[in-house]
Enzyme design. Structure first.
Site, short mmCIF file in Angstrom:
data_model
loop_
_atom_site.label_atom_id
_atom_site.label_comp_id
_atom_site.label_asym_id
_atom_site.label_seq_id
_atom_site.Cartn_x
_atom_site.Cartn_y
_atom_site.Cartn_z
N GLU A 53 1.03 -1.31 -0.01
CA GLU A 53 0.04 0.08 -0.16
C GLU A 53 0.85 1.17 -0.08
O GLU A 53 2.02 1.42 0.83
CB GLU A 53 -0.89 0.14 1.19
N CYS A 101 -5.38 -3.32 1.96
CA CYS A 101 -5.41 -3.15 3.37
C CYS A 101 -6.73 -3.55 4.24
O CYS A 101 -7.12 -4.57 4.20
CB CYS A 101 -4.47 -2.27 3.96
N LYS A 122 -9.32 2.77 -2.46
CA LYS A 122 -9.61 2.17 -0.98
C LYS A 122 -10.84 2.48 -0.63
O LYS A 122 -11.20 3.76 -0.69
CB LYS A 122 -8.55 2.44 -0.11
#
Length: 266
Positions: free
Chosen positions: A43, A147, A113
């Site tokens: 990330e 994540c 994200k």
């Protein structure tokens, strides 16, 4: 056709995109020389994660700009697909994004994200994503998550229902969340019958440490490759034949009863 996937677990080059490009070049060439078809990195790989709002805006990248263009040119030169995270400039805002670049240098998918992690993410990124797309690559369907996204069961399930065979997860996982890397990722792969490549940072940045423990897991929950705490490269083979056999043997998705699950989406 089987494909070889590699993960680079790295300390990165915090707040230094030029050094990040140098590291990307080194890792792409090393992975290709080892026989990898696709390299997955963490990330916000190009810049580091714990940037703060002002520095995230300063270092944010235009997907059509020079720096992403260099990564695309590298992929085409070396002949390897790349997936890595970067702060994406979107109008006046910044998104926590990851890009999938194919081995010809084509930008196949940019994912933002969806689930922002606490004040850390929300302080830097005002533009969460709004969907879970999948794309075709070398006979496989690929999805991306970043994540915290993969900690929500709906994320992987949405991609699995859309036909994903492989989910790539650039990550910046810190203590005390060892359970995510060590237990949840194999479970996500098993319950959705997909391969998962989970690429974490290691070492630390100012104000934050990372646990490493990157992995590549198979559709039966098998851990095909697993890192410890330090910098390393992982490699595993993605086998469509094995994927098909697992799904034939245990048709979990086909045996679902969605009519009974309505309340979990509320």
């Amino acid at each position: 056709m089987t494909v070889n996937i590699a993960i680079c677990q790295t300390e990165g080059r915090f707040a230094d995109p030029e050094a990040g490009h140098t590291l990307l070049d080194e890792e792409a060439r090393a992975a290709a020389a080892a026989g990898a078809d696709l390299l997955v990195l963490p990330e916000l790989f190009l810049t580091g994660y714990n940037l703060g709002a002002a520095r995230a805006r300063e270092l944010a990248l235009d997907p059509e700009g020079e720096q992403i263009g260099r990564a695309r040119a590298l992929a085409a030169e070396v002949g390897i697909a790349l997936c890595f995270g970067f702060p994406e400039r979107v109008g006046d805002g910044v998104a926590n994004s990851a890009i999938l670049i194919d081995e010809a240098g084509g930008a196949r998918l940019i994912y933002r994200k969806v689930h922002l992690f606490g004040d850390l993410d929300r302080g830097m990124f005002a533009l969460p994503g709004d969907g879970f797309p999948v794309v075709a690559w070398r006979g496989l369907s690929l999805g991306l998550a970043i994540c915290y996204d993969i900690e929500f069961p709906e994320t992987a399930r949405m991609m699995a229902l859309a036909g994903a065979d492989l989910i790539l997860v650039p990550t910046a996982l810190m203590p005390p969340y060892y359970v995510v890397a060590d237990s949840l990722i194999p479970a996500r792969a098993y319950e959705n019958q997909v391969y998962i490549a989970y690429a974490n940072h290691c070492g630390g940045e100012p104000g934050i440490d990372y646990i490493g423990h990157s992995s590549i897991c198979g559709p039966d929950g098998a851990v095909l490759a697993k890192a410890g705490a330090g910098p390393t490269r992982l490699m595993a083979r993605i086998d469509p034949g094995h994927l098909a056999e697992v799904r034939r043997r245990d048709p979990l998705l086909a045996d679902r009863r969605p009519a009974l699950y309505g309340t979990i989406a509320g």
